[in-house]
Scaffold this active site. Structure first.
Site, short mmCIF file in Angstrom:
data_model
loop_
_atom_site.label_atom_id
_atom_site.label_comp_id
_atom_site.label_asym_id
_atom_site.label_seq_id
_atom_site.Cartn_x
_atom_site.Cartn_y
_atom_site.Cartn_z
N THR A 120 -7.62 5.38 3.32
CA THR A 120 -7.48 6.19 4.54
C THR A 120 -7.05 7.64 4.29
O THR A 120 -7.33 8.50 5.12
CB THR A 120 -6.46 5.57 5.52
OG1 THR A 120 -5.19 5.49 4.88
CG2 THR A 120 -6.92 4.20 5.97
N THR B 168 -7.27 0.18 0.39
CA THR B 168 -6.64 -1.14 0.52
C THR B 168 -7.48 -2.12 1.31
O THR B 168 -7.25 -3.31 1.28
CB THR B 168 -5.27 -1.04 1.24
OG1 THR B 168 -5.44 -0.22 2.38
CG2 THR B 168 -4.22 -0.48 0.34
#
Lengths: 456, 456
Positions: free
Chosen positions: A182, A106
């Protein structure tokens, strides 16, 4: 995918288009948010709430909607901070050059509210228009490598990233930032530390726990701190740069092989495991404080690139009731296995009593068979602390059956074993390499005391 | 197992017997410790070092040994504190009665230096002779249930423990302590909280990270704090009592379904996950402080005993490179599967790109097939934080394929699913029960902020 006729009719009746902000009333509950394009198949209207999350609300005859505002274009912190159109960045010879490799996630993406889609950032100009501070710190050179979620990363992607690092160094720069999803960021950091050794400059992996459309987005600050650290310190090697705490005041520089994502949503989810952070970077000032020794920058240092990887490896977590039969597939298909056993001794349930007595021999016999042609290593599901397989009989039995201790966290042991097996299948060499510290991965006894302390 | 002739000759030459303390010199290194019986098959002398750990030292022609003292009988803190022979404990009607169930591990064991063996404590008198403070706090009623390591515990053992708890309550007592090995202690705590609900009194699971022969043994203090907590508080229900920090000053009372062993060796290895501790018990004073609400003692409350359990369940951790084929065995053999996926969405690698595009469909197709007859739930390998499978497409795809979110840590989700499947195979009921909070296992959004903070 279009919405159903029922939903389209309801929207039309209230003159609501996708992108409009609405108030929706259903069973006495109220929801306000932006109408997103349909992402599911059921009879739901998808709303982006103010929190940034999307929810699907099923409609019935009593559902009522009311338009609040047209095409809301709510822009998040990162996007809106100083949004400006930059045509062409000027090269400043007085500033260092940072190469930014966009590997998905993101962080280096923009969200388009009209389509609901995530658009990757392709050019340096696009990135600098989102985070203009970057251009004040360094000359930014961006490259799109992948647009993907980190949980879909495969060894082939790691190999491409390793080669991209080598190319960027060849082309000349003072440091590299890899923007990354992540979820499996810590796996990528670890494998890159093995694949690209003896680095002349820093390579920082940077992610974002909250997307750029949320007020609490951490992406911009992580990028700024990483750039500051590259521009102002003499550190070299692979590391992770993420929020140090849940305030927006500092980032940690974290060791590539001793860090793990430890929280699903917090911005400081990445925590050092069995180690201190390498350094802390202040967001608002020039302050950088180091906690660990490190290899200094040396532009003349020749990097060692070794990207071979054997994908026939597996990570298996044990638990009460784990059975030898579960290893059948792995026996046939793996050249290497990492167990996540219990406690300090990395125990597996091999001494089952009562009506299970049989399993004891089953398990060790099975393990002996597997270790004849497969490298098998033990780690601990405690995550923190070092293994000691000599303390208890079970650990000694496991070692006698060919299962050796790996003094690393499970995730790192997995990618290290894949990297080693890419280079050699010789049992003696594998053992020597697993025991050798290549990239700061080995948990030292002295580090046992680093531990998340009490909450209170 | 006897030592080899070479070793026996060496020992004989220096008049050393097993149990004697010696100084051993080999390649200019010195080792001092007690000669233990042979536990391996190689040419090693096993020495118990002052640290309490055993090491095996291989001997060669130049190895030299010297006797330091005869049958050393070094007794650890717990054993030696006030070692006394107690023939028969007197019942004091003014004190509460605590039932102690010995379920193995190192905590309620003594080490015999002459044999190297661990001897379980069978009677109340034996336990009180090791930890005499217990008799000052309460009337102690001991029962030997198992002598085993916790990693060998099976659902059958949990069922026996649950029934023992019911029996002790039937017989009458103010609280129960279960002494237990630490490796899988948190699994036992969680399943007992499901199997024995609506408890009138407290049931505390207590372990010891260091054995009683080590100066740093934590067993006695954990037992004393657990007894104090039972005697002085009005708490009821299942909880864990272990060191709150690495000093010997207080113990935490930890929630049965929100605690995990987070360190291989530290005495404060058991940490609350997504929760505060229930309470802290001061070792030296009478002070008990509560951090959470709890159900109060009520001797009239009828306990609910439900010990059925389906062992055909599995816990599977995903990682980069995880393949659909790995699920073959589980598809055939499991009624329930808990995945430990990545990050907040509990993602699995289902969108593999490039040459792996094929896997995307493979994985979801496989999952769809499995979920037709198997309950499949997702948890996160982050450990801390709550899952949200609606944020990303992958999570929504997984849900559409029948994989539902479990808002629990993976270990708890596993035993809860086994417990539910022991009672019903109806998909609707399973889902309802997985979503219902039976024992404080559900991670609430508001608890997101409980997290191990910075080391620094």
């Amino acid at each position: 995918m279009d919405y159903s006729k029922t939903i389209l009719d309801l929207l039309k009746k209230s003159s609501v288009k996708i992108g409009d902000k609405i108030l929706m009333t259903k069973s006495e509950k109220e929801y306000s948010g932006i109408v997103m394009p349909n992402t599911g198949s059921s009879e739901c209207i998808v709303l982006k709430l103010d929190s940034g999350y999307n929810i699907g609300i099923e409609i019935d005859e009593k559902t009522h909607i009311k338009k609040l505002s047209e095409e809301a274009h709510v822009e998040g912190k990162m996007v809106s901070r100083k949004l400006q159109r930059i045509e062409k960045l000027k090269f400043d010879p007085k500033k260092p050059t940072i190469a930014i490799l966009n590997a998905g996630g993101t962080i280096a993406s923009r969200i388009d509210y009209r389509t609901g889609g995530v658009t990757p950032v392709f050019t340096s100009e696009e990135l600098v228009s989102m985070v203009p501070e970057l251009a004040e710190i360094a000359n930014i050179r961006c490259k799109m490598v992948f647009q993907m979620w980190s949980e879909d990363m495969e060894p082939e992607h790691w190999q491409i990233l390793a080669k991209e690092i080598a190319e960027e160094i060849e082309e000349g720069c003072e440091g590299i930032i890899i923007t990354h999803g992540t979820d499996y960021l810590h796996y990528t950091a670890a494998i890159l530390a093995f694949m690209v050794q003896s680095l002349p400059i820093p390579v920082l992996i940077v992610g974002s726990q909250r997307s750029s459309d949320r007020g609490s987005s951490d992406g911009a600050m992580n990028l700024i701190c990483a750039s500051k650290f590259i521009a102002s310190s003499d550190f070299s090697g692979v590391a992770i740069c993420m929020h140090a705490n849940s305030s927006d005041n500092s980032c940690y520089i974290l060791p590539a092989c001793k860090t793990r994502k430890m929280h699903t949503s917090r911005r400081d989810a990445f925590r050092p495991i069995n180690s201190k952070p390498i350094a802390i970077v202040d967001y608002k000032s020039e302050k950088i404080e180091f906690f660990l020794d490190y290899q200094k920058k040396d532009y003349k240092r020749k990097l060692i690139l070794e990207t071979r990887y054997d994908k026939k490896i597996a990570l298996i977590k044990s638990y009460p009731g784990f059975r030898a039969e579960q290893l059948d597939w792995y026996e046939k298909n793996c050249n290497g296995i990492i167990f996540e056993g219990s406690g300090m001794a990395g125990n597996l349930p091999i001494n089952i009593l009562d009506d299970h007595t049989k399993h004891h021999k089953d398990f060790l016999e099975k393990l002996k068979k597997i270790t004849e042609k497969t490298a098998v290593y033990m780690t601990s599901q405690c995550i923190f602390g070092r293994l000691n397989m000599n303390v208890y009989t079970t650990g000694r039995d496991l070692q006698a059956a060919g299962c050796q201790p790996a003094y690393m966290i499970p995730e790192v042991a997995l990618v290290k074993l894949g990297w080693i097996l890419g280079q050699t299948k010789d049992p003696k060499q594998i053992k020597e390499m697993m025991e050798k510290d290549f990239a700061g991965e080995i948990i030292e006894r002295s580090e046992l005391d680093e531990f998340p302390p009490n909450d209170l």
